[in-house]
Design a protein around this motif. Structure first.
Motif, mmCIF file in Angstrom:
data_model
loop_
_atom_site.group_PDB
_atom_site.id
_atom_site.type_symbol
_atom_site.label_atom_id
_atom_site.label_comp_id
_atom_site.label_asym_id
_atom_site.label_seq_id
_atom_site.Cartn_x
_atom_site.Cartn_y
_atom_site.Cartn_z
ATOM 1 N N GLU A 1 54.080 42.088 36.158
ATOM 2 C CA GLU A 1 53.185 42.206 35.096
ATOM 3 C C GLU A 1 52.033 42.046 35.771
ATOM 4 O OE1 GLU A 1 53.842 39.993 31.658
ATOM 5 O OE2 GLU A 1 56.085 40.891 31.476
ATOM 6 N N LEU A 2 50.901 43.037 35.183
ATOM 7 C CA LEU A 2 49.447 42.810 35.507
ATOM 8 C C LEU A 2 49.068 41.470 34.778
ATOM 9 C CD1 LEU A 2 48.134 46.541 34.575
ATOM 10 C CD2 LEU A 2 48.612 45.349 36.753
ATOM 11 N N HIS A 3 48.119 40.776 35.732
ATOM 12 C CA HIS A 3 47.694 39.596 35.337
ATOM 13 C C HIS A 3 46.457 39.204 36.154
ATOM 14 C CE1 HIS A 3 50.324 38.930 38.844
ATOM 15 N NE2 HIS A 3 49.613 38.029 39.316
ATOM 16 N N THR A 4 45.604 38.359 35.837
ATOM 17 C CA THR A 4 44.444 37.915 36.301
ATOM 18 C C THR A 4 44.420 36.562 37.128
ATOM 19 O OG1 THR A 4 43.761 36.587 34.471
ATOM 20 C CG2 THR A 4 43.157 38.724 34.167
ATOM 21 N N HIS A 5 43.721 36.345 38.123
ATOM 22 C CA HIS A 5 43.560 35.349 38.990
ATOM 23 C C HIS A 5 42.439 34.338 38.964
ATOM 24 C CE1 HIS A 5 46.172 38.627 40.515
ATOM 25 N NE2 HIS A 5 47.133 37.677 40.937
ATOM 26 N N THR A 6 41.677 34.265 37.797
ATOM 27 C CA THR A 6 40.611 33.481 37.541
ATOM 28 C C THR A 6 41.009 32.055 38.046
ATOM 29 O OG1 THR A 6 39.724 34.963 35.862
ATOM 30 C CG2 THR A 6 38.951 32.516 36.171
ATOM 31 N N ALA A 7 40.113 31.310 38.919
ATOM 32 C CA ALA A 7 40.528 30.051 39.062
ATOM 33 C C ALA A 7 39.065 29.259 39.067
ATOM 34 C CB ALA A 7 41.065 30.055 40.680
ATOM 35 N N TRP A 8 39.515 27.855 38.813
ATOM 36 C CA TRP A 8 38.150 27.112 38.616
ATOM 37 C C TRP A 8 37.304 26.945 39.924
ATOM 38 C CZ3 TRP A 8 36.814 26.132 34.115
ATOM 39 C CH2 TRP A 8 37.538 25.894 33.077
ATOM 40 N N ASP A 9 37.798 27.118 40.981
ATOM 41 C CA ASP A 9 37.051 26.981 41.921
ATOM 42 C C ASP A 9 35.728 27.988 42.037
ATOM 43 O OD1 ASP A 9 38.436 29.065 42.730
ATOM 44 O OD2 ASP A 9 38.654 28.528 44.832
ATOM 45 N N GLY A 10 36.130 29.155 41.814
ATOM 46 C CA GLY A 10 35.015 30.228 41.740
ATOM 47 C C GLY A 10 34.327 30.231 40.617
ATOM 48 N N VAL A 11 34.733 29.521 39.548
ATOM 49 C CA VAL A 11 33.987 29.309 38.290
ATOM 50 C C VAL A 11 32.788 28.529 38.432
ATOM 51 C CG1 VAL A 11 33.964 28.975 35.824
ATOM 52 C CG2 VAL A 11 35.831 30.112 36.676
ATOM 53 N N THR B 1 40.141 40.728 37.067
ATOM 54 C CA THR B 1 40.595 42.107 36.812
ATOM 55 C C THR B 1 42.186 41.940 36.865
ATOM 56 O OG1 THR B 1 38.584 43.048 37.731
ATOM 57 C CG2 THR B 1 40.711 44.498 37.718
ATOM 58 N N PRO B 2 42.811 42.557 36.144
ATOM 59 C CA PRO B 2 44.287 42.423 36.049
ATOM 60 C C PRO B 2 44.998 43.207 37.226
ATOM 61 C CG PRO B 2 43.848 42.637 33.916
ATOM 62 C CD PRO B 2 42.427 42.982 34.904
ATOM 63 N N SER B 3 45.815 42.768 38.137
ATOM 64 C CA SER B 3 46.502 43.325 39.057
ATOM 65 C C SER B 3 47.787 42.859 39.353
ATOM 66 C CB SER B 3 45.429 43.229 40.393
ATOM 67 O OG SER B 3 45.481 41.909 40.817
ATOM 68 N N ASN B 4 48.652 43.428 40.162
ATOM 69 C CA ASN B 4 49.929 42.962 40.677
ATOM 70 C C ASN B 4 50.430 43.559 41.776
ATOM 71 O OD1 ASN B 4 50.338 45.695 40.016
ATOM 72 N ND2 ASN B 4 52.199 45.458 38.582
ATOM 73 N N SER B 5 49.283 43.523 42.867
ATOM 74 C CA SER B 5 49.605 44.026 44.050
ATOM 75 C C SER B 5 48.814 43.146 45.071
ATOM 76 C CB SER B 5 49.102 45.579 44.396
ATOM 77 O OG SER B 5 47.667 45.634 44.107
ATOM 78 N N GLY B 6 49.067 43.409 46.438
ATOM 79 C CA GLY B 6 48.393 42.606 47.460
ATOM 80 C C GLY B 6 49.110 41.310 47.519
ATOM 81 N N ARG B 7 48.223 40.541 47.426
ATOM 82 C CA ARG B 7 48.752 39.081 47.629
ATOM 83 C C ARG B 7 49.691 38.601 46.542
ATOM 84 N NH1 ARG B 7 43.892 35.201 48.698
ATOM 85 N NH2 ARG B 7 42.692 36.412 47.040
ATOM 86 N N CYS B 8 49.509 39.045 45.522
ATOM 87 C CA CYS B 8 50.326 39.088 44.297
ATOM 88 C C CYS B 8 51.918 38.823 44.757
ATOM 89 C CB CYS B 8 50.475 39.992 43.174
ATOM 90 S SG CYS B 8 48.727 39.649 42.394
ATOM 91 N N LEU B 9 52.324 39.827 45.635
ATOM 92 C CA LEU B 9 53.578 40.169 45.979
ATOM 93 C C LEU B 9 54.361 38.935 46.608
ATOM 94 C CD1 LEU B 9 53.258 43.792 47.365
ATOM 95 C CD2 LEU B 9 53.959 43.058 45.278
ATOM 96 N N ALA B 10 53.539 37.919 47.293
ATOM 97 C CA ALA B 10 53.809 37.073 47.797
ATOM 98 C C ALA B 10 53.504 35.590 47.066
ATOM 99 C CB ALA B 10 53.166 36.839 49.283
#
Length: 203
Positions: A147-157, A130-139
């Motif tokens: 910009e809104l962006h996703t955080h999909t990563a191979w570990d979860g997949v 889910t695209p977002s740009n808040s929370g941990r994105c700030l750091a």
């Protein structure tokens, strides 16, 4: 997630990849060698070089050419490296046969537990996608310039696929899940390889 928490996952993934390769190799032999699994008639050796040469030539013609089997980038190299690893495993451990889950476990408890873990990672992956740009994105996502962006990563997949496989009590469906794990591993390896920029030959 801490290194200690990831350790069991690493062991789990290593074991599942080995099982996955066995499934793929078995499926490949079954598709291309219809007599696999049945006793082949013994052919008496005639002692002539001509017969031996003809038999070898016939075998080479019947043997499938691996490059024609793969249509996606990186899959051929991945399969060859997995095959080499399987050769090392067979040399070290021999052919292995194990139950799908620990025999002392209770299937009615174990499979639902893995299903729950699969659901957890499914939710994690959904949130990451889910695209977002808040929370941990700030750091951690300063390069995205807000910009809104996703955080999909191979570990979860991969973990979602792994737990889905472990939650499956039906052998045929388990096999399908293991093939999906192998495909995710191939995609991850291809992604890793794509990050390495080709070196420029020295002039």
């Amino acid at each position: 997630m801490s290194a200690a928490a990831l350790a069991p996952h690493a062991v789990l993934l290593a074991a599942l990849v080995a099982v996955t390769v066995l499934v793929l190799r078995e499926g490949h032999r079954t598709r291309h060698h219809p007599t696999h699994g049945r006793t082949r008639p013994h052919h008496r050796h005639t002692g002539t070089a001509h017969d031996d040469t003809a038999a070898i030539t016939r075998h080479d013609k019947e043997r499938p050419m691996y490059p024609t089997l793969f249509t996606n980038p990186g899959v051929k190299q991945f399969a060859e490296e997995v095959d080499a690893e399987r050769t090392r495993q067979l040399a070290k451990f021999g052919e292995q046969h194990h139950p799908d889950i620990e025999p002392r476990d209770i299937p009615a408890v174990t499979h639902p537990y893995y299903a729950q873990r699969a659901d957890i990672w499914k939710q994690v992956n959904s949130e990451r996608a889910t695209p977002s740009n808040s929370g941990r994105c700030l750091a951690h996502c300063a390069d995205k310039d807000g910009e809104l962006h996703t955080h999909t990563a191979w570990d979860g997949v991969l973990l979602e696929e792994v737990y889905e496989a472990l939650a499956e009590p039906d052998p045929a469906k388990l096999r399908t899940e293991l093939v999906q794990i192998a495909a995710v591993c191939a995609a991850w390896v291809h992604d890793l390889d794509s990050r390495t920029a080709p070196t420029t030959p020295a002039v």
